[in-house]
Design a protein around this motif. Structure first.
Motif, PDB file in Angstrom:
ATOM      1  N   MET A 134      11.361 -12.570   6.218  1.00 19.49           N
ATOM      2  CA  MET A 134      10.744 -11.243   6.140  1.00 19.49           C
ATOM      3  C   MET A 134      11.562 -10.190   6.896  1.00 19.49           C
ATOM      4  O   MET A 134      11.699  -9.052   6.441  1.00 19.49           O
ATOM      5  CB  MET A 134       9.316 -11.290   6.701  1.00 19.49           C
ATOM      6  N   VAL A 139      10.377  -6.349   5.290  1.00 15.64           N
ATOM      7  CA  VAL A 139       9.027  -6.137   4.764  1.00 15.64           C
ATOM      8  C   VAL A 139       8.240  -5.303   5.769  1.00 15.64           C
ATOM      9  O   VAL A 139       8.639  -5.168   6.932  1.00 15.64           O
ATOM     10  CB  VAL A 139       8.308  -7.490   4.525  1.00 15.64           C
ATOM     11  N   LEU A 143       2.805  -7.394   7.521  1.00 18.24           N
ATOM     12  CA  LEU A 143       2.929  -8.759   7.001  1.00 18.24           C
ATOM     13  C   LEU A 143       3.521  -9.687   8.044  1.00 18.24           C
ATOM     14  O   LEU A 143       3.073 -10.831   8.200  1.00 18.24           O
ATOM     15  CB  LEU A 143       3.792  -8.773   5.739  1.00 18.24           C
ATOM     16  N   ARG A 345       0.248  -6.850  -3.731  1.00 16.66           N
ATOM     17  CA  ARG A 345       1.563  -7.374  -3.365  1.00 16.66           C
ATOM     18  C   ARG A 345       1.535  -8.094  -2.013  1.00 16.66           C
ATOM     19  O   ARG A 345       2.229  -9.099  -1.833  1.00 16.66           O
ATOM     20  CB  ARG A 345       2.583  -6.236  -3.333  1.00 16.66           C
ATOM     21  N   ILE A 349       2.870 -11.975  -1.273  1.00 11.97           N
ATOM     22  CA  ILE A 349       3.960 -12.340  -0.364  1.00 11.97           C
ATOM     23  C   ILE A 349       3.479 -13.327   0.689  1.00 11.97           C
ATOM     24  O   ILE A 349       4.133 -14.342   0.956  1.00 11.97           O
ATOM     25  CB  ILE A 349       4.545 -11.069   0.293  1.00 11.97           C
ATOM     26  N   ALA A 353       4.553 -17.278   1.291  1.00 11.54           N
ATOM     27  CA  ALA A 353       5.249 -17.563   2.556  1.00 11.54           C
ATOM     28  C   ALA A 353       4.609 -18.736   3.288  1.00 11.54           C
ATOM     29  O   ALA A 353       4.518 -18.733   4.515  1.00 11.54           O
ATOM     30  CB  ALA A 353       5.236 -16.318   3.444  1.00 11.54           C
ATOM     31  N   LEU A 402      11.438 -16.625  -1.799  1.00 14.59           N
ATOM     32  CA  LEU A 402      10.663 -15.573  -1.130  1.00 14.59           C
ATOM     33  C   LEU A 402      11.419 -14.242  -1.036  1.00 14.59           C
ATOM     34  O   LEU A 402      10.835 -13.187  -1.314  1.00 14.59           O
ATOM     35  CB  LEU A 402      10.217 -16.048   0.260  1.00 14.59           C
ATOM     36  N   PRO A 403      12.721 -14.229  -0.653  1.00 15.85           N
ATOM     37  CA  PRO A 403      13.429 -12.934  -0.613  1.00 15.85           C
ATOM     38  C   PRO A 403      13.453 -12.228  -1.961  1.00 15.85           C
ATOM     39  O   PRO A 403      13.285 -11.006  -2.034  1.00 15.85           O
ATOM     40  CB  PRO A 403      14.845 -13.325  -0.159  1.00 15.85           C
ATOM     41  N   ILE A 406      10.037 -10.724  -2.628  1.00 20.36           N
ATOM     42  CA  ILE A 406       9.802  -9.521  -1.813  1.00 20.36           C
ATOM     43  C   ILE A 406      10.525  -8.323  -2.412  1.00 20.36           C
ATOM     44  O   ILE A 406       9.990  -7.214  -2.484  1.00 20.36           O
ATOM     45  CB  ILE A 406      10.251  -9.770  -0.355  1.00 20.36           C
ATOM     46  N   ARG A 407      11.770  -8.555  -2.861  1.00 23.46           N
ATOM     47  CA  ARG A 407      12.536  -7.442  -3.454  1.00 23.46           C
ATOM     48  C   ARG A 407      11.937  -6.992  -4.786  1.00 23.46           C
ATOM     49  O   ARG A 407      11.953  -5.800  -5.111  1.00 23.46           O
ATOM     50  CB  ARG A 407      13.995  -7.861  -3.647  1.00 23.46           C
ATOM     51  N   LYS A 410       8.475  -4.989  -4.270  1.00 23.30           N
ATOM     52  CA  LYS A 410       8.688  -3.710  -3.575  1.00 23.30           C
ATOM     53  C   LYS A 410       7.423  -3.245  -2.851  1.00 23.30           C
ATOM     54  O   LYS A 410       6.913  -2.137  -3.070  1.00 23.30           O
ATOM     55  CB  LYS A 410       9.134  -2.637  -4.578  1.00 23.30           C
TER      56      LYS A 410
END
Length: 530
Positions: A134, A139, A143, A345, A349, A353, A402-403, A406-407, A410
């Motif tokens: 994260m 992020v 979060l 969102r 996430i 995670a 996960l990355p 996240i991208r 948004k």
């Protein structure tokens, strides 16, 4: 003994290399360490190194929890307390129930008690991987705060579930009322023990004639006293460390001297880094012994069970996080909540995670070999293998994706009342105004104090300009100033090193001023405009 020590030294060197590789690849280092451990497990060089549950629970876990508590913002923890508590207790218990039902239906001869045991083992996520990822992809802070807060409590709740399920398997009995009462006692008395030990150590450090070295060593001893004290009384050692750590973290300014605070950060950062590295590398090294202990169950069936349980675990966590979001919306009609309208969102996430870690593997390894009159513990080896598969799948698959998730989504989170850069300027302005007010009341004056007063006035004038002007030109001017100042500090270093070549200057004094330059560079880089 000497050979084992040398093996651990080599492991630490391997950890350093793998972490550097992870940084180069822009991956969370726990993922690379686990995969590196898996690769090493196919060699015979480190076959003598295994995970001892006592090593994890009584040596690694207390300082790791204490450091996490120390770094946690109590303000953020309290702000998100309802979400964190729901993740740490109801969701862990609900996940254990789901895993119990699914494993009972899926695996032949697997009782509900064994299912609850498995659920208690694999329900707590490991926050290190999640928060590392994260922070790499920036992020929203909310979060990260929720993930860190959850990690402080979910180990405790899952280990309590594990403890009761283990007793149920061994005795063949389970009384809900007795278990619920014991659960509450274990939780609240564990917190009480942690707070009591925290107050004792606060008094020792605060009022006895300590030195920075003594204070830092006392902070290293404190989590073990909290954990052992609570576990000795059969309460939650995890909650003892967390509660005591949060208390002492909140009192650090009055408890520790400035030297202890500066030096302690360096000591704790490096100790925790090595411990985390060893923990994740050891997970990967456990593959051969786990497979060898599988027994009569075929490897194909065991992998199938592990993958199925992993899938159920991921889906359950996603549903639970969305359920927590819906409940927050409902509760916002009656009480004040941190975020009355959570975005879809955020739960996605947090739900993704849910990587599992060493606490799960240590719990599985702590299952006794025998029960009753010398009978083998049912399905112990299969539980251990499924746990390993769950850790591997969630850590590698979810950790690598996960990355990207996240991208893609948004997620921006709740906007801050004041932008972070403006907060920094306001904080600096408040400090400068307080300093000027203090100097204005101070009757003592000389050239040095007058010079300080003038510098502070200049700083205040510049801060007011920065607050009033948000143009790119102003930002570029600040960046140019910071770069110039950093170059100036490097020139100062070069001058001191050159002076140290002469015999007329004491090297100890030269080192003192080099250290002061290091502190000055640290201050500048902390304020660096990105």
């Amino acid at each position: 003994m000497q050979g084992l020590f040398i093996e651990y030294i080599f492991l630490i060197l391997i950890i350093l290399g793998l972490v550097m590789l992870a940084n180069k690849l822009r991956l969370a280092y726990p993922i690379v360490l686990v995969l590196g451990g898996l690769a090493l497990s196919f060699t015979d060089e480190f076959s003598s190194i295994t995970i001892d549950p006592d090593l994890v629970f009584f040596i690694f876990l207390p300082p790791l929890l204490f450091e996490a508590s120390w770094q946690t913002s109590w303000k953020e923890f309290w702000k998100w307390r309802r979400v964190i508590t729901s993740f740490a207790f109801p969701i862990v218990i609900l996940t254990s129930c789901v895993i119990a039902l699914v494993s009972h239906a899926l695996i032949p001869g697997f009782t509900l008690a064994l299912g609850f045991l498995l659920g208690g083992i694999i329900s707590p996520p490991d926050a290190i991987s999640a928060t590392t990822i994260m922070r790499q992809v920036s992020v929203p802070k909310s979060l990260v705060s929720i993930a860190e807060g959850e990690s402080l409590l979910n180990d405790a709740s899952s280990l309590i579930v594990f403890r009761f399920a283990l007793a149920s398997v061994i005795t063949g009995q389970f009384h809900f009322q007795e278990a619920a009462t014991s659960f509450g006692l274990v939780v609240f008395m564990g917190i009480g023990v942690g707070l009591l030990v925290g107050v004792i150590f606060y008094a020792i450090i605060r009022w006895l004639p300590t030195t920075p070295s003594i204070e830092i060593v006392l902070t290293l001893v404190t989590p073990y006293c909290m954990y052992y004290g609570a576990e000795h009384l059969h309460y939650s050692g995890v909650l003892a460390v967390v509660s005591g750590g949060l208390l002492l973290s909140n009192k650090r300014q009055s408890m520790l001297t400035y030297q202890s605070r500066i030096q302690g950060v360096n000591v704790w950062t490096n100790i925790v880094f090595v411990m985390n590295g060893l923990v994740f590398l050891l997970i990967g090294l456990q593959l051969p012994p786990v497979v060898q202990q599988l027994g009569t169950v075929s490897i194909r069936s065991a992998i199938g069970y592990g993958l199925a349980i992993s899938l159920v675990l991921m889906i359950t966590r996603l549903l639970c996080t969305y359920g927590a979001g819906l409940f927050t919306r409902f509760a916002s009609r009656f009480i004040t909540v941190a975020d009355p309208n959570p975005d879809w969102r955020g739960p996605l996430i947090l739900g993704w995670a849910g990587m599992r870690g060493v606490v799960s593997l240590a719990a599985a390894l702590s299952i006794p070999l025998l029960i009753g009159a010398g009978q083998p513990f049912p399905h112990r080896n299969l539980i251990l293998f499924i746990t390993f598969i769950v850790i591997l799948v969630t850590l590698v698959f979810q950790g690598l994706t996960l990355p990207l998730l996240i991208r893609k989504v948004k997620f921006r989170g709740m906007p801050n009342a004041i932008p972070e850069q403006q907060q920094e300027l306001l904080i600096q302005k408040a400090i400068t105004q307080t300093s000027l007010a203090f100097l204005g009341k101070n009757e003592l004056t000389n050239e040095h104090i007058a010079n300080l007063h003038e510098r502070l006035n200049i700083d205040l004038r510049l801060l007011n300009q920065e607050l009033n002007e948000t143009s790119n030109t102003r930002t570029n001017a600040i960046m140019a100033y910071q770069r110039t100042y950093l170059d100036l500090l490097q020139q100062q270093r070069s001058t001191l090193i050159e002076m140290n070549h002469g015999i007329e200057f004491d090297e100890e004094l030269i080192r003192k001023y080099l250290s002061l330059i290091d502190l000055e560079e640290f201050k500048v880089r902390e304020k660096l405009v990105q």
